[in-house]
Design an enzyme around this catalytic site. Structure first.
Site, PDB file in Angstrom:
ATOM      1  N   LYS A   1       0.737  -1.182  -0.054  1.00 62.88           N
ATOM      2  CA  LYS A   1      -0.034   0.122   0.138  1.00 62.88           C
ATOM      3  C   LYS A   1       0.846   1.213  -0.035  1.00 62.88           C
ATOM      4  CE  LYS A   1      -3.765  -0.013   2.219  1.00 62.88           C
ATOM      5  NZ  LYS A   1      -4.884   0.503   1.214  1.00 62.88           N
ATOM      6  N   SER A   2       0.403   2.325  -0.791  1.00 59.42           N
ATOM      7  CA  SER A   2       1.232   3.329  -0.695  1.00 59.42           C
ATOM      8  C   SER A   2       1.435   4.310   0.764  1.00 59.42           C
ATOM      9  CB  SER A   2       0.541   4.336  -1.927  1.00 59.42           C
ATOM     10  OG  SER A   2      -0.699   4.875  -1.501  1.00 59.42           O
ATOM     11  N   THR A   3       0.332   4.120   1.383  1.00 58.27           N
ATOM     12  CA  THR A   3       0.587   4.698   2.765  1.00 58.27           C
ATOM     13  C   THR A   3       1.971   4.522   3.385  1.00 58.27           C
ATOM     14  OG1 THR A   3      -1.691   4.839   3.167  1.00 58.27           O
ATOM     15  CG2 THR A   3      -0.467   4.972   5.121  1.00 58.27           C
TER      16      THR A   3
ATOM     17  N   ALA B   1       4.641   2.682   1.574  1.00 56.07           N
ATOM     18  CA  ALA B   1       5.498   2.892   0.943  1.00 56.07           C
ATOM     19  C   ALA B   1       6.126   4.271   0.963  1.00 56.07           C
ATOM     20  CB  ALA B   1       5.091   2.724  -0.646  1.00 56.07           C
TER      21      ALA B   1
ATOM     22  N   GLU C   1       6.524  -9.993   3.756  1.00 52.33           N
ATOM     23  CA  GLU C   1       7.670  -9.335   4.185  1.00 52.33           C
ATOM     24  C   GLU C   1       7.670  -8.044   4.129  1.00 52.33           C
ATOM     25  OE1 GLU C   1       7.223 -11.545   1.208  1.00 52.33           O
ATOM     26  OE2 GLU C   1       7.322 -13.419   2.156  1.00 52.33           O
TER      27      GLU C   1
ATOM     28  N   GLN D   1      -2.318  -4.758  -1.302  1.00 48.86           N
ATOM     29  CA  GLN D   1      -3.611  -4.968  -2.203  1.00 48.86           C
ATOM     30  C   GLN D   1      -3.016  -6.270  -3.041  1.00 48.86           C
ATOM     31  OE1 GLN D   1      -4.423  -2.466  -5.655  1.00 48.86           O
ATOM     32  NE2 GLN D   1      -6.700  -2.400  -4.732  1.00 48.86           N
TER      33      GLN D   1
ATOM     34  N   TYR E   1      -0.428 -25.362  -8.198  1.00 48.64           N
ATOM     35  CA  TYR E   1       0.314 -25.465  -6.889  1.00 48.64           C
ATOM     36  C   TYR E   1      -0.013 -26.808  -6.216  1.00 48.64           C
ATOM     37  CZ  TYR E   1       3.254 -23.362  -3.283  1.00 48.64           C
ATOM     38  OH  TYR E   1       4.016 -23.236  -2.189  1.00 48.64           O
TER      39      TYR E   1
ATOM     40  N   LYS F   1      -1.349 -24.535   2.258  1.00 52.56           N
ATOM     41  CA  LYS F   1      -2.236 -24.456   3.427  1.00 52.56           C
ATOM     42  C   LYS F   1      -1.483 -24.048   4.665  1.00 52.56           C
ATOM     43  CE  LYS F   1      -5.615 -27.847   1.799  1.00 52.56           C
ATOM     44  NZ  LYS F   1      -6.238 -29.054   1.921  1.00 52.56           N
ATOM     45  N   GLN F   2      -0.444 -23.110   4.253  1.00 54.05           N
ATOM     46  CA  GLN F   2       0.359 -22.531   5.396  1.00 54.05           C
ATOM     47  C   GLN F   2      -0.332 -21.905   6.454  1.00 54.05           C
ATOM     48  OE1 GLN F   2       3.383 -20.157   3.433  1.00 54.05           O
ATOM     49  NE2 GLN F   2       1.972 -18.373   3.373  1.00 54.05           N
TER      50      GLN F   2
END
Length: 190
Positions: free
Chosen positions: A113-115, A117, A139, A158, A172, A181-182
């Site tokens: 999200k830009s907030t 960034a 991450e 997003q 996958y 299913k982590q």
């Protein structure tokens, strides 16, 4: 491949459990406190996912080496809270509040999200592949020389959904991907 719109995302979440829990629209105010939030939920062409209350922050207490082939969790400290402070030029892992089930003919990309960034926080999430499901490990890098705060139960990135023109040969799930299913924050393993 074409990007999918809000109507499609809503339908897939409500009838196929693609996103659980699902917020049908942008939520940017806490209904209980009236406090402003970093928005999450359905948007025009994507879905803004939230951070859970669990975090792992890199630390060098044990003078460790980060090796993706031989990863040990002594490189982290674990935090459960409504906020997490990421030290300067450091890194944290978290996971989404939402559980995702990706259809066989869909690939996603996830963009920070830009907030965040604009505060020097970079979010990296790898694509959700066809028929992957689980909580998303997120991450977050603090690229600034200052400590940075991130908020649980608020938006962080997003997810954009792309529908393929043709079905993939192997999904996958079929190739038994290691992160299928982590649950919670999943650290790297080979």
């Amino acid at each position: 491949m074409s990007i999918k719109e809000d109507k499609w995302i809503r339908k897939m979440a409500q009838t196929h459990g693609m996103i659980e829990p699902f917020a049908d629209g942008q939520v940017n105010i806490d209904a209980e406190t009236g406090e402003k939030l970093i928005s999450y939920g359905l948007s025009s062409y994507g879905y803004d996912l939230r951070l859970s209350r669990e975090f792992k922050v890199f630390t060098n207490v044990y003078n460790s080496l980060v090796d993706p082939k031989h990863f040990t969790e002594d490189t982290f400290i674990s935090i459960t809270d409504d906020v997490c402070i990421i030290p300067p030029n450091s890194f944290a892992l978290a996971h989404s509040v939402e559980y995702f089930r990706i259809p066989r003919n869909v690939l996603t990309m996830c963009i920070g999200k830009s907030t965040y960034a604009r505060c020097g926080l970079i979010v990296n999430v790898t694509p959700f592949e066809p028929e992957w499901e689980g909580y998303v490990t997120i991450e977050i890098s603090n690229t600034t020389p200052l400590p940075a705060k991130i908020y649980a139960n608020e938006g962080i990135a997003q997810v954009l959904f792309f529908e393929a023109d043709e079905m993939c040969e192997v999904s996958y799930a079929e190739r038994k991907g290691k992160y299928q299913k982590q649950q919670g924050i999943t650290v790297p393993f080979v």
